[in-house]
Scaffold this motif. Structure first.
Motif, mmCIF file in Angstrom:
data_model
loop_
_atom_site.group_PDB
_atom_site.id
_atom_site.type_symbol
_atom_site.label_atom_id
_atom_site.label_comp_id
_atom_site.label_asym_id
_atom_site.label_seq_id
_atom_site.Cartn_x
_atom_site.Cartn_y
_atom_site.Cartn_z
ATOM 1 N N UNK A 63 46.482 -48.801 46.003
ATOM 2 C CA UNK A 63 47.292 -48.884 44.723
ATOM 3 C C UNK A 63 46.091 -48.889 44.305
ATOM 4 N N UNK A 64 46.497 -48.239 42.780
ATOM 5 C CA UNK A 64 45.511 -48.655 42.030
ATOM 6 C C UNK A 64 45.169 -49.370 41.413
ATOM 7 N N UNK A 65 43.316 -49.869 40.790
ATOM 8 C CA UNK A 65 43.686 -51.241 40.191
ATOM 9 C C UNK A 65 43.809 -50.823 39.438
ATOM 10 N N UNK A 66 44.219 -51.851 38.701
ATOM 11 C CA UNK A 66 44.481 -51.947 37.139
ATOM 12 C C UNK A 66 44.548 -53.559 36.578
ATOM 13 N N UNK A 67 43.185 -53.938 35.592
ATOM 14 C CA UNK A 67 42.909 -55.426 35.797
ATOM 15 C C UNK A 67 43.774 -55.502 35.347
ATOM 16 N N UNK A 68 45.186 -55.585 34.122
ATOM 17 C CA UNK A 68 45.594 -56.027 33.166
ATOM 18 C C UNK A 68 47.081 -56.553 34.643
ATOM 19 N N UNK A 69 47.499 -55.903 35.526
ATOM 20 C CA UNK A 69 48.547 -55.965 36.293
ATOM 21 C C UNK A 69 47.813 -56.637 36.935
ATOM 22 N N UNK A 70 46.752 -56.853 37.722
ATOM 23 C CA UNK A 70 46.414 -57.846 38.494
ATOM 24 C C UNK A 70 46.403 -59.615 37.868
ATOM 25 N N UNK A 71 46.466 -59.590 36.779
ATOM 26 C CA UNK A 71 46.499 -60.731 35.798
ATOM 27 C C UNK A 71 47.460 -61.525 34.837
ATOM 28 N N UNK A 110 55.446 -72.557 39.371
ATOM 29 C CA UNK A 110 55.593 -71.159 39.769
ATOM 30 C C UNK A 110 54.015 -71.510 39.498
ATOM 31 N N UNK A 111 53.540 -70.179 40.381
ATOM 32 C CA UNK A 111 52.074 -69.834 40.835
ATOM 33 C C UNK A 111 51.739 -68.213 41.505
ATOM 34 N N UNK A 112 50.805 -67.704 40.789
ATOM 35 C CA UNK A 112 50.644 -66.088 42.047
ATOM 36 C C UNK A 112 48.584 -66.144 41.694
ATOM 37 N N UNK A 113 48.694 -64.999 42.255
ATOM 38 C CA UNK A 113 46.704 -64.237 42.340
ATOM 39 C C UNK A 113 46.963 -63.360 42.404
ATOM 40 N N UNK A 114 47.589 -62.066 41.754
ATOM 41 C CA UNK A 114 47.924 -61.284 41.306
ATOM 42 C C UNK A 114 48.453 -60.564 41.964
ATOM 43 N N UNK A 115 48.585 -58.710 43.226
ATOM 44 C CA UNK A 115 49.009 -58.105 43.215
ATOM 45 C C UNK A 115 48.556 -58.158 44.621
#
Length: 752
Positions: free
Chosen positions: A413-421, A342-347
């Motif tokens: 979409x609104x930027x949210x640091x917590x949501x991106x990370x 599993x890996x992610x680069x955010x949203x």
């Protein structure tokens, strides 16, 4: 079967003695081997440690030699010494610093927090001005450096001759050429330490001075612009630093090697996930890049673990449009494969992380409206784009379709640091319950600010991205490679080990088969020194075109046939983190214990041709393997504080054998735990399918090899194997992909 509790019990006395040795404060242990180098830079001339020449060029070589760097800005005053033993200070100024008096005072007679006197490495300018060069502290600083600075300058030109030049150090990637024009009158106090001495109008000048404890290197002997792009080293940086930091043999933490083999890991970036391949016939519904990625480049290679970075925006129809549903199906399928991590680069695919360090939605809307970054203050924004949402005609719109300067792909979409990370980490973890925490792969320019790194760390995820480098025949220089990572106030950013397909294809704009040249980079980083692991990094975008797809497939086949140990990318990131934290405590001339190493499981000894690992005296080691004059020692992950003892030994095995229980030479699998008792070795291995392994045991004996099933009782595999006259034993084990497996290798001790 190997039981971790039993192994810990076996080494309990060693661990207890290490804990009793002293508190966590490193410098309270007089035997600690210094591994920290304090890197000094002038914050008035470069904005951050990331932007320094030390980080960009010198740190990779110092990492290879086992050193970690702490960056300190001298524009804020000379820094206090860290609370761990310091091996050296290094600077690479391009001009005198703003406060040269303070700099000279700090370097005149330094004593670290542990009472040590660090080596002094000065690249480029000394940082002093002519006005302060004669002050006592300045003279003491220069005296420590082993040079004298005479007033005035000397003109270098037609009447300049070379009196002495060390050809073994200079001319590494390109020839030295005389720097024309005026030059400071710097000379070596000990002529024998000069590696490059010139004469101009009968005045001597030294451009390179190296001896144990000191290094002075003028810019003219370091780097030169390569007309093909990038830079070339004039002097061999590794040999320069080796000469200045010379000392007795010591363990060097090594992130390139595991189980005696070169580390292999692979990462897939989300770039191009929803791109469609060209239609073969009119009316066809062509596959998505992610679908071809799965069918052609992941599923056929169950023996090669791969970390696939999912962009959540690509999986959400409300953000990316109808194709996102198909993209999500591919992601769910991939996460069910045992070789996929599993890996992610955010949203939203951040392209410029610095833009979001102090995010302002109005500024982002202005970029989308004007198509220009850093528009003049007070400029008007059209009323149609007063909000980010107004900039898009539909949910599938990409900000990159509006302007290439957009700081992220999905700005609807609104930027949210917590949501991106951390939020993205949690979402991806829910897609495959029970798996390990996802890896976070930095997107875009991969220069995250400290707060972003801290959020990822708080989510329990490791991170990877940025750095890397490629050195094919068109750019054959070590200057192309970046260090292991960068320490920030928010934690460690772990860099890619090598650059990926985007570099070789100029972001898919030129030779789409260029990624085949990865082989040349791999060769250059393996011989004559193993500098980097085998990192295969590519994007879903490379599944679109036939040429790029074939290039990726060729590199996968190369990895399949190479002598490597395949691991997940998160496993590599853990090793880098362990490199930064590891402490080496000397217990004698050839004995050490290793503490706080985390997931780092290999140490290397250079110039060790006459030395071998003493298996009987060591604790918590799996085995060892020679490579040229280096000796790689594999540590037992189940042993928190291993003890390594070397002895005089020139045999090819690199090990001084004790008893008949086999010890590890190399394996295409990670060894999670191992115990050698009497004539039996029991181990837990983690691999991906059939794994070749090699062991050293008693010569001319027959051993029974057993691979146990998942319940630990039934035999999944059994064979008898005989050692040769040197005691070498080779076994190929059919390991379950991505699952720990227990093995035993034993013979009949009663035969004597």
């Amino acid at each position: 079967m190997v039981r971790r509790g039993l192994i810990r019990k076996r080494y309990a006395l060693v661990v207890a003695s290490a804990l009793i040795a002293g508190p966590a404060l490193a410098c309270l242990d007089a035997g600690e081997v210094p591994r920290t180098i304090v890197a000094l830079y002038d914050g008035d001339r470069v904005p951050s440690a990331r932007a320094t020449r030390i980080h960009r060029y010198a740190e990779m070589a110092l990492n290879h030699l086992g050193y970690r760097l702490l960056y300190r800005d001298v524009s804020q005053g000379f820094p206090p010494w860290p609370e761990q033993p310091v091996a050296a200070t290094i600077s690479w100024f391009d001009a005198p610093v703003g406060d040269p008096v303070n700099l000279a005072a700090g370097l005149a007679a330094p004593t670290g927090s542990c009472g040590e006197t660090p080596a002094l490495l000065v690249l480029g300018e000394t940082g002093l001005t002519d006005a302060v060069a004669s002050l006592p502290d300045s003279e003491a600083y220069l005296d420590r450096l082993g040079v004298a600075l005479e007033p005035g300058e000397v003109a270098l030109g037609a009447y300049t001759s070379i009196e002495r030049m060390n050809d073994e150090v200079l001319g590494f990637e390109t020839d030295f050429t005389l720097p024309m024009g005026p030059h400071p009158r710097i000379t070596a106090r000990d002529a024998a330490a000069s590696q490059l001495r010139l004469h101009s109008n009968e005045a001597p000048i030294d451009l390179l001075v190296a001896a144990p404890g000191v290094l002075y290197a003028d810019d003219s002997v370091l780097l030169r612009e390569d007309p093909r792009g990038g830079a070339l080293w004039i002097a061999d940086p590794i040999r320069l630093f080796e000469a200045a930091l010379a000392g007795p043999v010591r363990p060097i933490p090594d992130t390139t090697t595991l189980s005696g083999r070169r580390v292999y890991f692979a990462t897939v970036a989300s770039e191009g996930w929803l791109m469609r391949l060209p239609a073969q016939e009119f009316g066809d519904q062509p596959p998505l890049a992610s679908e071809v990625l799965s069918s052609d480049l992941v599923e056929p290679y169950p023996d090669l673990p791969i970390s696939v970075a999912l962009l959540l925006g690509d999986l959400d129809p409300d953000i990316a449009g109808p194709a996102a549903s198909r993209g999500r199906e591919v992601a769910s399928h991939l996460l069910g494969l045992p070789q996929v991590q599993l890996a992610t680069s955010g949203r939203s695919m951040i392209r410029d992380w610095g833009f979001f360090a102090a995010y302002d939605a109005g500024s982002e809307a202005e970029v989308l409206a004007t198509g220009v970054r850093d528009a003049p203050a007070g400029s008007l924004v059209a009323s149609a784009v007063q909000t980010l949402g107004d900039a898009f005609s539909g949910p599938a719109a990409s900000a990159l379709d509006i302007t290439p300067f957009a700081p992220r792909k999905y700005a609807n979409l609104a930027f949210d640091l917590s949501d991106e990370t951390g939020g993205a980490v949690a979402v991806v973890a829910e897609m495959a319950p029970g798996a390990q925490a996802p890896l976070y792969v930095w997107s875009g320019n991969a220069e995250p600010f400290a707060g972003a790194i801290a959020e990822v760390s708080a989510a329990g995820a490791r991170n990877l991205g940025g750095g890397g480098g490629a050195a094919p025949v068109t750019h054959p220089s070590l200057s192309q490679f970046w260090p292991l990572g960068l320490e920030t106030d928010g934690g460690l950013q772990v860099y890619d080990a090598l650059g990926g397909d985007a570099i070789y294809t100029n972001f898919w704009s030129s030779d789409l088969s260029g990624f085949q040249m990865l082989r040349q980079t791999l060769e250059r980083t393996e011989t004559p020194r193993r500098l980097k692991p085998f990192h295969l990094s590519f994007a879903a975008r490379s599944a679109v075109d036939f040429a790029s797809r074939i290039a990726v497939r060729g590199n996968l086949e190369l990895a399949r046939g190479a002598e490597v140990t395949p691991v997940t990318a998160a496993r590599y990131a853990g090793a880098v983190s362990g490199f930064m934290e590891a402490r080496t405590i000397a217990e004698g001339p050839l004995a050490w214990r290793i503490e706080d190493r985390g997931d780092l499981q290999t140490v290397r000894f250079d110039a060790a041709a006459g030395l071998g690992l003493d298996l009987g005296a060591s604790e918590g080691v799996l085995g060892a393997r020679r490579a040229g004059t280096s000796l790689y020692v594999a540590l037992d992950p189940d042993m928190p504080v291993p003890r390594i003892v070397l002895g005089e030994h020139e045999a090819a095995t690199g090990m001084i054998q004790e008893g008949t229980a086999p010890a590890l030479v190399e394996a295409r699998a990670e060894v999670l735990a191992m115990a050698r008792v009497d004539c039996t070795t029991r181990a837990t291995l983690l691999g991906y399918g059939e794994a070749g392994t090699e062991w050293i045991a008693a010569p001319n004996r027959t051993y029974e090899v057993t691979l146990y099933g998942p319940d630990g009782a039934d035999r999944a595999y059994w064979e008898q194997v005989a050692t040769d006259a040197e005691g070498m034993l080779s076994v190929r084990l059919p390991l379950p992909p991505g699952l720990p497996a227990e093995i035993s290798i034993t013979d009949d001790c009663s035969r004597g």
